[in-house]
Design an enzyme around this catalytic site. Structure first.
Site, PDB file in Angstrom:
ATOM      1  N   ALA A  13      27.242 -12.207  10.553  1.00 22.45           N
ATOM      2  CA  ALA A  13      25.897 -12.888   9.987  1.00 22.45           C
ATOM      3  C   ALA A  13      25.161 -13.773  10.949  1.00 22.45           C
ATOM      4  CB  ALA A  13      26.403 -13.369   8.738  1.00 22.45           C
ATOM      5  N   GLY A  14      25.729 -14.234  11.806  1.00 24.97           N
ATOM      6  CA  GLY A  14      25.136 -15.349  12.866  1.00 24.97           C
ATOM      7  C   GLY A  14      23.921 -14.729  13.481  1.00 24.97           C
ATOM      8  N   ARG A  18      22.077 -18.738  20.973  1.00 23.50           N
ATOM      9  CA  ARG A  18      22.097 -18.878  22.403  1.00 23.50           C
ATOM     10  C   ARG A  18      21.779 -17.588  23.138  1.00 23.50           C
ATOM     11  NH1 ARG A  18      28.113 -21.537  22.247  1.00 23.50           N
ATOM     12  NH2 ARG A  18      27.977 -20.675  20.283  1.00 23.50           N
ATOM     13  N   GLN A  76      25.829 -12.300   3.634  1.00 29.20           N
ATOM     14  CA  GLN A  76      25.711 -13.827   3.587  1.00 29.20           C
ATOM     15  C   GLN A  76      24.399 -14.619   3.863  1.00 29.20           C
ATOM     16  OE1 GLN A  76      27.314 -15.732   7.277  1.00 29.20           O
ATOM     17  NE2 GLN A  76      28.241 -17.565   5.927  1.00 29.20           N
ATOM     18  N   ASP A 106      31.325 -10.723  17.704  1.00 30.78           N
ATOM     19  CA  ASP A 106      30.810 -11.072  18.947  1.00 30.78           C
ATOM     20  C   ASP A 106      32.236 -11.362  20.032  1.00 30.78           C
ATOM     21  OD1 ASP A 106      32.051 -13.335  17.921  1.00 30.78           O
ATOM     22  OD2 ASP A 106      30.556 -14.703  18.546  1.00 30.78           O
ATOM     23  N   ASN A 230      28.568 -15.570  23.402  1.00 22.39           N
ATOM     24  CA  ASN A 230      27.601 -16.454  22.774  1.00 22.39           C
ATOM     25  C   ASN A 230      26.034 -16.413  23.592  1.00 22.39           C
ATOM     26  OD1 ASN A 230      29.269 -17.369  20.950  1.00 22.39           O
ATOM     27  ND2 ASN A 230      30.257 -18.315  22.392  1.00 22.39           N
ATOM     28  N   SER A 408       4.109  31.848  42.940  1.00 24.47           N
ATOM     29  CA  SER A 408       3.672  30.807  42.725  1.00 24.47           C
ATOM     30  C   SER A 408       2.465  30.295  42.194  1.00 24.47           C
ATOM     31  CB  SER A 408       3.787  29.995  44.219  1.00 24.47           C
ATOM     32  OG  SER A 408       5.173  30.321  44.785  1.00 24.47           O
ATOM     33  N   ALA A 426       0.742  35.591  42.655  1.00 24.06           N
ATOM     34  CA  ALA A 426       0.618  34.045  42.797  1.00 24.06           C
ATOM     35  C   ALA A 426      -0.732  33.486  42.499  1.00 24.06           C
ATOM     36  CB  ALA A 426       0.847  33.762  44.167  1.00 24.06           C
TER      37      ALA A 426
HETATM   38  C1  UD1 Z   1      34.234 -19.837  16.472  1.00 19.37           C
HETATM   39  C2  UD1 Z   1      35.764 -20.577  15.867  1.00 19.37           C
HETATM   40  C3  UD1 Z   1      36.189 -21.350  17.068  1.00 19.37           C
HETATM   41  C4  UD1 Z   1      36.568 -20.079  18.216  1.00 19.37           C
HETATM   42  C5  UD1 Z   1      35.515 -19.192  18.546  1.00 19.37           C
HETATM   43  C6  UD1 Z   1      35.854 -17.888  19.092  1.00 19.37           C
HETATM   44  C7  UD1 Z   1      35.092 -21.449  13.626  1.00 19.37           C
HETATM   45  C8  UD1 Z   1      34.820 -22.833  12.918  1.00 19.37           C
HETATM   46  N1  UD1 Z   1      35.203 -21.807  15.260  1.00 19.37           N
HETATM   47  O1  UD1 Z   1      33.598 -20.528  16.981  1.00 19.37           O
HETATM   48  O2  UD1 Z   1      37.520 -21.960  16.637  1.00 19.37           O
HETATM   49  O3  UD1 Z   1      37.160 -20.743  19.250  1.00 19.37           O
HETATM   50  O4  UD1 Z   1      34.865 -18.735  16.990  1.00 19.37           O
HETATM   51  O5  UD1 Z   1      35.067 -17.121  19.648  1.00 19.37           O
HETATM   52  O6  UD1 Z   1      35.388 -20.622  13.064  1.00 19.37           O
HETATM   53  N2  UD1 Z   1      29.430 -15.937  11.543  1.00 19.37           N
HETATM   54  C9  UD1 Z   1      28.936 -15.617  10.367  1.00 19.37           C
HETATM   55  N3  UD1 Z   1      28.457 -16.716   9.635  1.00 19.37           N
HETATM   56  C10 UD1 Z   1      28.213 -17.967   9.856  1.00 19.37           C
HETATM   57  C11 UD1 Z   1      28.853 -18.116  11.094  1.00 19.37           C
HETATM   58  C12 UD1 Z   1      29.226 -17.388  11.831  1.00 19.37           C
HETATM   59  O7  UD1 Z   1      28.871 -14.338  10.095  1.00 19.37           O
HETATM   60  O8  UD1 Z   1      27.874 -18.754   8.991  1.00 19.37           O
HETATM   61  C13 UD1 Z   1      30.006 -15.150  12.604  1.00 19.37           C
HETATM   62  C14 UD1 Z   1      29.024 -15.027  13.640  1.00 19.37           C
HETATM   63  O9  UD1 Z   1      27.961 -14.059  13.704  1.00 19.37           O
HETATM   64  C15 UD1 Z   1      30.272 -14.661  14.817  1.00 19.37           C
HETATM   65  C16 UD1 Z   1      31.344 -15.189  14.307  1.00 19.37           C
HETATM   66  O10 UD1 Z   1      31.048 -15.610  12.838  1.00 19.37           O
HETATM   67  O11 UD1 Z   1      30.360 -13.292  14.805  1.00 19.37           O
HETATM   68  C17 UD1 Z   1      31.931 -16.618  15.174  1.00 19.37           C
HETATM   69  O12 UD1 Z   1      30.728 -17.656  14.717  1.00 19.37           O
HETATM   70  P1  UD1 Z   1      30.156 -18.533  15.978  1.00 19.37           P
HETATM   71  O13 UD1 Z   1      29.077 -19.133  15.565  1.00 19.37           O
HETATM   72  O14 UD1 Z   1      30.057 -17.723  17.289  1.00 19.37           O
HETATM   73  O15 UD1 Z   1      31.294 -19.464  16.297  1.00 19.37           O
HETATM   74  P2  UD1 Z   1      32.087 -20.166  17.369  1.00 19.37           P
HETATM   75  O16 UD1 Z   1      31.124 -21.397  17.508  1.00 19.37           O
HETATM   76  O17 UD1 Z   1      31.977 -19.453  18.374  1.00 19.37           O
HETATM   77 CA    CA Z   2      31.280 -17.137  19.158  1.00 16.59          CA
END
Ligand code: UD1
Ligand code: CA
Length: 463
Positions: A13-14, A18, A76, A106, A230, A408, A426
């Site tokens: 959902a993120g 970056r 979400q 990811d 990321n 041709s 041709a």
């Molecule tokens: C997260 C972990 C971290 C781990 C890392 C590995 C947590 C708090 N931290 O951090 O310990 O080392 O992954 O890659 O879990 N997402 C949602 N909804 C949200 C937030 C995130 O769906 O509200 C999804 C993102 O799209 C992504 C995944 O969750 O696919 C990870 O989110 P991201 O924000 O990249 O977490 P990190 O900070 O990398």
């Molecule tokens: Ca991540």
């Protein structure tokens, strides 16, 4: 539902801030597939049912791009953290009891065997939470695993970590197996009192310990599998790793790659044994290449099917084409969608085709455009021939029957049909159907005036 069942949730959902992109992170392509397709396919391969993809940022686009992967979708609305994201899948998993595999949209490089080991370890240990970890040379940015010997005490995010905790090199890959429905109960008790003001999924580790449940960690042997994407630097790096895997698998299956570092083969492309692929070749999408082919430098082949013994010469581009056995194409041929070659055809340099079928051994060796056409067996199309298939509004068909010889620089003004075995002189502009066995010519007769040039030159000298 029965006890042994297995389900998956994939967090996607993120926004992926970056990435500096308008497009949701999980839709960025890696070896021709959106990032999230990799965990989605693994979940399916592991028999997870249901597999729920949590979408939020660009939810409609993500659902559309992954519509064919047999997923359920949970929304979400607001991205309040990974813990909140998993809770958003709770409804979709109502009544589910068993092993819940948690994957991230990811984290695309994880291998199926690694997840199988994780599931087996979780079951063998009778754990409520089993986290997949990795030893990273540079752990920066990841959550750190805080242990007391074999016991996992908690997971601390980089932003919340003390100086001492930041030195820990064992990181959270973000992939887990959870006991469901326990994990949902545990998550409901998790707060957001942390540096990012988010509901952290990682906090279920501590919650499980408080509840007296077992928490286990399993370390992945190859940390490259755990790579989270990321930013675009990591995306390119993951592409390189995946390409190495894909290319090695093809080579071990009998395909020769002259320079695997410069060969770009999408995930899912099939190639027959004894095929030789030169540098800077791109094989994309749903392409299938038969055995014993040779593909020269700079060829770009998308969503096409090639038979056995096909020779694709340098710089040839094709998409959505079907190529029969023993064809020779290019250099620099352009085969557009709907091109069908039945076999032993030759299309030479600067030949462009579109929605055109060439029956066996029909050929066009140089500088030609054939669109909206059917070309019969053994037809020879001379240099510079064009089908005039478009009047600015509609497209029309050109049909050239078997054994026709086209001289041709011929233009076929469609719709037009050229009967079997006929011959086109041709330089002709053919506007009317030609019956079988005929000669068709349409050019002004040649006029020759003897001595004219000599006389003119003599006159110019005098004046
Ligand atoms: C997260 C972990 C971290 C781990 C890392 C590995 C947590 C708090 N931290 O951090 O310990 O080392 O992954 O890659 O879990 N997402 C949602 N909804 C949200 C937030 C995130 O769906 O509200 C999804 C993102 O799209 C992504 C995944 O969750 O696919 C990870 O989110 P991201 O924000 O990249 O977490 P990190 O900070 O990398
Ligand atoms: Ca991540």
């Amino acid at each position: 539902m029965s006890e042994q069942k297995r389900a998956a949730v994939i967090l996607a959902a993120g926004k992926g801030t970056r990435m500096k992109s308008e497009r949701a992170k999980v839709l960025h392509p890696l070896a021709g597939q959106p990032l999230a397709a990799y965990p989605a396919r693994l979940a399916r391969a592991l028999g997870c049912d249901p597999s729920v993809l949590v979408v939020g940022h660009q939810a409609a686009e993500v659902e559309q791009a992954l519509g064919g992967e047999g997923l359920h979708f949970a929304l979400q609305q607001e991205q309040l953290g990974t813990g909140h994201a998993l809770l958003c899948a709770a409804d979709a998993l109502r009544g589910f009891s068993g092993d819940l595999l948690l994957l991230c949209g990811d984290v695309p490089l994880i291998r199926r065997e690694t997840l199988e080991r994780l599931l087996a370890y979780h079951a063998a240990e009778g754990a409520a939470v089993t986290v997949l970890t990795a030893e990273m040379v540079d752990p920066k940015g990841y959550g750190r695993i805080v242990r007391d010997g074999a016991e996992v005490l908690r997971i601390v995010e980089e932003k919340d970590a003390s100086q001492k905790e930041k030195l820990i090199r064992e990181i959270n890959t973000g992939l887990y197996v959870f006991e469901a429905p326990f994990v949902f109960e545990a998550l409901r008790g998790v707060g957001r009192d942390n540096a990012q003001n988010e509901y952290y999924l990682t906090d279920v580790v501590a919650a499980a310990r408080v509840a007296g449940k077992k928490v286990r960690a399993l370390s992945v042997a190859d940390p490259a599998e755990a790579m989270g994407i990321n930013d675009r630097v990591q995306l390119a790096e993951a592409g390189r790793i995946l390409r190495t895997r894909i290319n090695q698998a093809h080579m071990l299956a009998g395909v020769s790659l002259v320079d695997p570092a410069c060969t770009y083969i999408d995930a899912g492309v099939e190639i027959g044994a004894e095929t030789l692929i030169h540098p800077n070749v791109h094989l994309r999408g749903a392409t299938r290449v038969g055995p014993g082919c040779e593909i020269e430098p700079g060829a770009v082949i998308s969503d096409s099917v090639l038979g056995a013994g096909v020779h694709v010469k340098a710089g040839t581009v094709m998409s959505e084409a079907r190529i029969g056995d023993a064809c020779a194409l290019g250099p620099m041929a352009h085969l557009r969608p709907g091109t069908v070659l039945k076999g032993r055809n030759k299309l030479g340099n600067f030949v462009e085709t579109k929605k055109a079928t060439f029956d066996e051994k029909a050929q066009a060796s140089h500088l030609t455009y054939i669109g909206d056409a059917e070309v019969g067996k053994n037809v020879n199309i001379g240099c510079g021939t064009i089908t005039c298939n478009y009047d600015g509004v509609n497209k029309y068909q050109t049909i050239i029957e078997d054994d026709v010889f086209v001289g041709s620089d011929t233009q076929f003004v469609a719709p037009v049909r050229i009967g079997r075995g006929s011959l086109i002189g041709a330089g002709s502009t053919i506007t009317k159907d030609v019956p079988a066995g005929a000669l068709a010519l349409s050019r002004a007769e040649q006029k020759t005036i003897e001595g004219w040039a000599e006389r003119k030159r003599a006159k110019q000298k005098k004046s």
